[in-house]
Scaffold this active site. Structure first.
Site, PDB file in Angstrom:
ATOM      1  N   ARG A 186      -5.202   9.531  16.343  1.00 29.11           N
ATOM      2  CA  ARG A 186      -5.458  10.626  17.273  1.00 29.11           C
ATOM      3  C   ARG A 186      -5.252  11.948  16.559  1.00 29.11           C
ATOM      4  NH1 ARG A 186      -1.515  12.980  21.815  1.00 29.11           N
ATOM      5  NH2 ARG A 186      -0.669  13.759  19.845  1.00 29.11           N
TER       6      ARG A 186
ATOM      7  N   ASP B  28      -2.412  15.216  15.176  1.00 29.95           N
ATOM      8  CA  ASP B  28      -1.547  16.236  15.781  1.00 29.95           C
ATOM      9  C   ASP B  28      -2.350  17.488  16.082  1.00 29.95           C
ATOM     10  OD1 ASP B  28       0.727  14.607  15.498  1.00 29.95           O
ATOM     11  OD2 ASP B  28       0.923  15.231  13.402  1.00 29.95           O
TER      12      ASP B  28
ATOM     13  N   SER C  51       0.862  -1.185   0.000  1.00 25.32           N
ATOM     14  CA  SER C  51       0.000   0.000   0.000  1.00 25.32           C
ATOM     15  C   SER C  51       0.897   1.232   0.000  1.00 25.32           C
ATOM     16  CB  SER C  51      -0.942  -0.017   1.204  1.00 25.32           C
ATOM     17  OG  SER C  51      -0.226  -0.196   2.416  1.00 25.32           O
TER      18      SER C  51
ATOM     19  N   HIS D  68       5.978   5.762  20.600  1.00 20.70           N
ATOM     20  CA  HIS D  68       5.457   7.090  20.265  1.00 20.70           C
ATOM     21  C   HIS D  68       6.277   8.137  21.020  1.00 20.70           C
ATOM     22  CE1 HIS D  68       2.724  10.512  20.019  1.00 20.70           C
ATOM     23  NE2 HIS D  68       2.079   9.870  19.059  1.00 20.70           N
TER      24      HIS D  68
ATOM     25  N   PHE E 190      12.403  14.847   9.741  1.00 20.09           N
ATOM     26  CA  PHE E 190      11.253  13.969   9.956  1.00 20.09           C
ATOM     27  C   PHE E 190      11.501  13.051  11.152  1.00 20.09           C
ATOM     28  CE2 PHE E 190       9.918  13.934   5.193  1.00 20.09           C
ATOM     29  CZ  PHE E 190       9.179  15.095   5.383  1.00 20.09           C
TER      30      PHE E 190
ATOM     31  N   ALA F 278      -3.122  18.555  10.496  1.00 14.06           N
ATOM     32  CA  ALA F 278      -3.356  18.761  11.928  1.00 14.06           C
ATOM     33  C   ALA F 278      -4.693  19.454  12.148  1.00 14.06           C
ATOM     34  CB  ALA F 278      -2.222  19.606  12.517  1.00 14.06           C
TER      35      ALA F 278
ATOM     36  N   GLU G  65       1.095   5.651   0.688  1.00 18.71           N
ATOM     37  CA  GLU G  65       0.491   6.840   1.310  1.00 18.71           C
ATOM     38  C   GLU G  65       0.879   8.101   0.552  1.00 18.71           C
ATOM     39  OE1 GLU G  65       0.470   7.318   5.685  1.00 18.71           O
ATOM     40  OE2 GLU G  65       1.601   9.170   5.281  1.00 18.71           O
TER      41      GLU G  65
ATOM     42  N   GLN H  62       4.857   3.426  12.218  1.00 13.54           N
ATOM     43  CA  GLN H  62       5.763   4.520  11.918  1.00 13.54           C
ATOM     44  C   GLN H  62       6.981   3.918  11.214  1.00 13.54           C
ATOM     45  OE1 GLN H  62       6.917   7.396  11.011  1.00 13.54           O
ATOM     46  NE2 GLN H  62       6.169   8.453  12.848  1.00 13.54           N
TER      47      GLN H  62
ATOM     48  N   HIS I  55       4.044  -0.827   3.636  1.00 13.29           N
ATOM     49  CA  HIS I  55       3.277   0.397   3.377  1.00 13.29           C
ATOM     50  C   HIS I  55       4.288   1.515   3.147  1.00 13.29           C
ATOM     51  CE1 HIS I  55      -0.125   3.226   3.742  1.00 13.29           C
ATOM     52  NE2 HIS I  55       0.703   3.997   4.433  1.00 13.29           N
TER      53      HIS I  55
ATOM     54  N   TYR J 202      -4.106  13.542   6.586  1.00 17.42           N
ATOM     55  CA  TYR J 202      -5.104  14.477   7.098  1.00 17.42           C
ATOM     56  C   TYR J 202      -4.341  15.491   7.931  1.00 17.42           C
ATOM     57  CZ  TYR J 202      -9.748  15.198   9.447  1.00 17.42           C
ATOM     58  OH  TYR J 202     -10.946  15.654   9.939  1.00 17.42           O
TER      59      TYR J 202
END
Length: 284
Positions: free
Chosen positions: A101, A103, A9, A144, A211, A45, A11, A171, A261, A43
């Site tokens: 969730r 940012d 997949s 995280h 990043f 922040a 992104e 991630q 991915h 999407y």
């Protein structure tokens, strides 16, 4: 143990200009030869790119025939707003979501909205829409960046899965052992959904370093030093990155990862080079 029929997949992020959007569609078109399971679109922040995200997802699905999933985050949105998004997505025939969730956008302060965690969002989706959506959630093999410690982060991940997630995307990372250890620990907590490694192609050292520092992904010292040695030689950086990431992907798939991915950054060349090195069968 090598995975059987691994899934792939890709992104993308919503482009800000018409030319950028055209380039995104062209990149996605090139990647369709690998018969992707789905495309996803990020999407911004606080939902700052909501309309462009949806428009991108709909065009990817309609023009390329590949199921496409919008990211949906709960930060900064009320339950009523989230319910409205879900029913709108259903009406448009979208079946796949990446539930996060999200940012906090700059200037929002401590206003988190009604839902504070991805687990809450997954629960809302299931309560509202049952099993209609296939839900992906995020996983963090190297923890995280805002987690208190690894055990707490692992429990939060397991909670998201138990709330109703169908799959997870990690991630990005460059240490395969961190992925295998995370999967092993998650399975001991009763997590048995596919956990797909997120793959970041290496094409630019300074951007990758920024990043990685921002999202908590470890850039190993040996890799950082080699990239620094290339300076501004982008050709050498990209060749080195292709070799390193191809070797990482080969080890992940050989070790049983159920797929890959790719974080494309809206470019097809680097993911294609890696997949070709892996001798992935194409439809061409």
């Amino acid at each position: 143990m090598t995975a059987i029929n691994p899934r792939y997949s890709f992104e993308f992020f919503p482009a800000k200009s018409e030319s950028g959007h055209a380039n995104l569609l062209q990149a996605a078109q090139q990647l369709t030869v690998y018969q992707p399971e789905f495309f996803s679109c990020t999407y911004g922040a606080g939902g700052s790119t909501r309309e462009r995200t949806l428009d991108t997802v709909l065009q990817l699905s309609a023009k390329l025939g590949v199921p496409s999933a919008p990211h949906l985050s709960c930060i900064g949105s009320s339950k009523a707003e989230l319910r409205e998004f879900l029913w709108h997505y259903k009406a448009l025939g979208i079946r796949h979501l990446v539930a996060l969730r999200g940012d906090l956008p700059s200037g929002m302060g401590s206003s988190f909205g009604e839902l504070h965690y991805a687990r809450d969002l997954v629960e809302l989706i299931r309560d509202e829409c049952g099993d209609y959506f296939h839900i992906e959630v995020a996983a963090y093999p190297e923890m995280h960046p805002q987690a208190q410690h690894f055990e707490a982060d692992l429990k939060h991940f397991a909670d998201k899965v138990k709330a109703g997630a169908n799959g997870a995307i990690t991630q990005y990372f460059f240490n395969a052992d961190s992925y295998f250890y995370f999967v092993e620990r998650a399975q001991k907590l009763g997590v048995h959904i596919p956990i797909i490694p997120g793959i970041m192609p290496i094409t630019n050292h300074s951007k990758l370093a920024r990043f990685s520092d921002a999202c908590g992904a470890e850039l190993p010292r040996w890799m950082r030093k080699q990239l620094e040695a290339y300076g501004d030689d982008l050709t050498s950086i990209q060749h080195y990155g292709e070799q390193v990431v191809s070797a990482l992907c080969e080890r992940l798939l050989a070790g049983g990862a159920p797929g890959l991915h790719f974080y494309t950054l809206n470019h097809a060349e680097a993911p294609m080079a890696i997949l070709n090195n892996l001798r992935i069968k194409t439809s061409a």
